[in-house]
Enzyme design. Structure first.
Site, short mmCIF file in Angstrom:
data_model
loop_
_atom_site.label_atom_id
_atom_site.label_comp_id
_atom_site.label_asym_id
_atom_site.label_seq_id
_atom_site.Cartn_x
_atom_site.Cartn_y
_atom_site.Cartn_z
N ASN A 103 -38.27 21.84 11.90
CA ASN A 103 -37.97 20.56 12.53
C ASN A 103 -37.51 20.80 13.96
O ASN A 103 -37.91 20.13 14.91
CB ASN A 103 -36.90 19.80 11.75
CG ASN A 103 -37.38 19.34 10.39
OD1 ASN A 103 -38.58 19.16 10.17
ND2 ASN A 103 -36.45 19.16 9.46
N ASP A 142 -40.94 11.72 1.21
CA ASP A 142 -40.10 12.79 1.75
C ASP A 142 -39.12 13.31 0.70
O ASP A 142 -38.35 12.54 0.13
CB ASP A 142 -39.33 12.24 2.97
CG ASP A 142 -38.88 13.32 3.94
OD1 ASP A 142 -38.42 14.37 3.47
OD2 ASP A 142 -38.98 13.09 5.16
N LYS A 196 -38.75 8.10 10.01
CA LYS A 196 -38.56 9.28 10.86
C LYS A 196 -39.70 9.36 11.88
O LYS A 196 -40.87 9.22 11.52
CB LYS A 196 -38.57 10.56 10.02
CG LYS A 196 -37.38 10.73 9.11
CD LYS A 196 -37.49 12.06 8.38
CE LYS A 196 -36.34 12.27 7.41
NZ LYS A 196 -36.46 13.55 6.67
N HIS A 243 -30.42 14.15 0.32
CA HIS A 243 -29.43 14.95 1.05
C HIS A 243 -28.01 14.45 0.78
O HIS A 243 -27.07 15.24 0.72
CB HIS A 243 -29.71 14.89 2.55
CG HIS A 243 -30.77 15.84 3.01
ND1 HIS A 243 -30.61 17.20 2.97
CD2 HIS A 243 -32.01 15.62 3.51
CE1 HIS A 243 -31.71 17.79 3.44
NE2 HIS A 243 -32.58 16.86 3.76
N THR A 279 -39.45 19.02 6.85
CA THR A 279 -40.20 17.79 7.07
C THR A 279 -41.30 17.95 8.12
O THR A 279 -42.44 17.54 7.90
CB THR A 279 -39.25 16.65 7.49
OG1 THR A 279 -38.33 16.41 6.42
CG2 THR A 279 -40.00 15.38 7.79
#
Length: 539
Positions: free
Chosen positions: A94, A32, A155, A303, A73
């Site tokens: 998302n 990711d 996730k 992030h 994502t």
């Protein structure tokens, strides 16, 4: 022997031959937020058994890109495994504004199913919003559901969307005060014993320790200084600098959730994937199984700390060790040369704009409140109401079409007027209407990416594109979503059974992965596939 009997025998032999020639296991790895240059920047520090093994023994597509906007994502994982773009698979973000029910929805959210493994609603997830099949779905159909599919990620969307509609299971990590791998009643009514045993072990708790650099921090010359103003960090620690005492910091940072934002989240994912290998008996017969692994921590760390951080460098050096551990156990338990792996990313990321500004590269932060205020005034002055505006999200404007009709306005004229207004705003570089996206066939530029991401049923009335490296985000850390190279250029490595050794600078797209894996397995392409098999990769 009758002709019919001979044909049946030939068909059986042919089917047997196809299955025997296929890998026992396909392992799809999505890292990711992995930019392509992470592979090259940190290459000299990688060991021989992880990223380098894939490069040296497999095939490296060096010019691999996403071919749509937005680079998020949910759409990323879906596009990798379906071989098509949001235009067809329907996962346009998302989260997105649902025009039918008039509220925001989550790409994997499903209130009709129940959590399994927790009382929290974190398990109410399924792939029901994904409109097309995945290559694991097609493998399940081809093998009469005998080939297994397991999806694993911290996730939920990173586990659910790749595994597809027919998966045996998808598992994701629920942190907070639980620290358990969970699932949904879409797949099962109860967790299998191997998952319960893993959750009962101290696997997650064992990572509440000090996160320090794997090697001497002074040797991390591939990244910026450890102390700077471009990183977020953790609550309870004054500076975003190594080391991080996770046991001391966990209380103020969401309990087990802190692990997601450290390199140890990837190690925990690897631990669970290896437990799944045994628990699900993957790759134990000639019928191909699929294990879809997504490493989420790289995104959380990006992030938080940004593209140029020591934390990112250390995370990739540690992930390299986890990949080596994974491949070594696959060699032993499935058999060297008996499995196939691909590795890619769901999107890249932009350098922290504040950092880019400090080195005189154009970049900055969007002032959404100013934009909104100016736009509201425009609507009031032009149409004498703001009621025609329903939602602004994901760089899209959604209009209230019923209200427009009631007011006697022409939808196309309203869209055009808004485009002509928005294009005058600071840091908006392009604006297009839904009518344009539906009626004009673009062949080059960012317009093609917009069109590939535009789903006529789900997308908005106006699509906006911001200036390069201008983001709607805080002043620390990185984000993504654009059609620029920092977001679209990601690694694509193939390795293992049926894969040639080599490399190319020929442009490949993310939608080529699923048809390539389908061709390798001699199965049908996913039903919405628009990509092409990469013949030069296949042996």
């Amino acid at each position: 022997m009758s002709c019919k009997a001979q044909n049946t025998k030939k068909e059986n032999i042919a089917t047997h031959t196809v299955i025997e020639s296929n890998p026992k296991l396909v392992v799809g790895i999505v890292v990711d937020q992995m930019r392509y240059d992470y592979l090259t920047r940190f290459y000299n520090k990688f060991g021989e058994g992880g990223f380098k093994r894939m490069v040296n023994e497999g095939f490296n597509c060096k010019n691999n890109h996403f071919n749509y906007i937005p680079t998020y994502t949910g759409p990323g994982h879906t596009s990798i495994y379906t071989g098509t773009t949001p235009k067809y698979h329907g996962i346009i973000g998302n989260n997105w504004y649902d025009k039918e029910i008039k509220k925001m929805v989550y790409c994997a959210g499903d209130g009709s199913v129940q959590s399994v493994g927790t009382k929290n609603t974190a398990g109410q997830m399924s792939p029901h919003r994904m409109k097309t099949s995945t290559f694991p779905d097609e493998n399940r159909l081809f093998t009469q559901m005998r080939g297994k599919t397991i999806g694993i990620s911290i996730k939920d969307r990173g586990a659910i969307l790749p595994a597809g509609h027919t998966a045996n299971a998808a598992y994701w990590f629920h942190g907070k005060d639980e620290g358990h791998w969970i699932s949904s009643s879409f797949y099962m009514n109860d967790l299998p014993n191997w998952v319960k045993d893993f959750n009962a072990s101290d696997a997650a708790e064992s990572y509440f320790k000090v996160w320090n650099t794997l090697y001497n921090i002074d040797s991390y010359v591939e990244s910026g200084s450890d102390l700077n103003t471009f990183e977020g960090g953790f609550k309870g620690k004054e500076t975003a600098t190594f080391p991080y005492d996770l046991k001391a910091l966990k209380k103020e940072n969401g309990g087990f959730d802190i692990l997601k934002s450290t390199a140890y989240g990837n190690s925990l994912t690897t631990d669970f994937a290896l437990a799944a290998l045994d628990g699900e008996q993957l790759g134990k017969d000639a019928i191909t199984d699929v294990l879809a692994i997504s490493y989420s921590s790289t995104d959380y760390i990006g992030h938080n700390f940004g593209v140029n951080s020591k934390e990112i460098e250390d995370t990739y050096l540690r992930l390299d060790k986890d990949l080596e551990r994974l491949f070594s156990i696959l060699d032993t338990k499935v058999g060297k040369g008996m499995y196939t792996v691909f590795l890619t990313a769901d999107h890249g990321a932009v350098d922290v704009p504040a950092y880019l500004q400090s080195v005189k590269i154009p970049a900055g932060y969007l002032k959404n409140s100013e934009r909104k205020e100016k736009f509201q005034k425009f609507l009031k002055d032009t149409f004498e109401t703001t009621d025609i505006l329903e939602n602004i999200s994901n760089n899209q404007i959604f209009l209230n079409r019923e209200r427009i009709k009631t007011l006697g306005l022409n939808l196309s004229d309203v869209q055009d007027a808004i485009v002509n207004e928005q294009i005058t705003y600071k840091n908006i570089s392009k604006a297009y209407t839904a009518t344009t996206m539906s009626s004009v066939d673009f062949t080059t530029g960012v317009e093609v990416l917009l069109q590939n991401g535009f789903n006529q049923k789900r997308s908005g009335d106006i699509l906006l594109v911001d200036d390069p490296a201008y983001i709607s985000y805080g002043k620390t850390g990185s984000t993504h979503g654009s059609g620029l190279n920092y977001d679209t250029h990601v690694p694509l490595l193939f390795f293992g059974k049926g894969i040639k050794k080599g490399q190319t600078y020929q442009k490949t797209t993310i939608t080529d992965i699923a048809p390539t894996m389908s061709a390798l397995l001699s199965i049908s392409f996913p039903n919405g596939t628009t990509g092409q098999p990469l013949e030069f990769v296949l042996d």
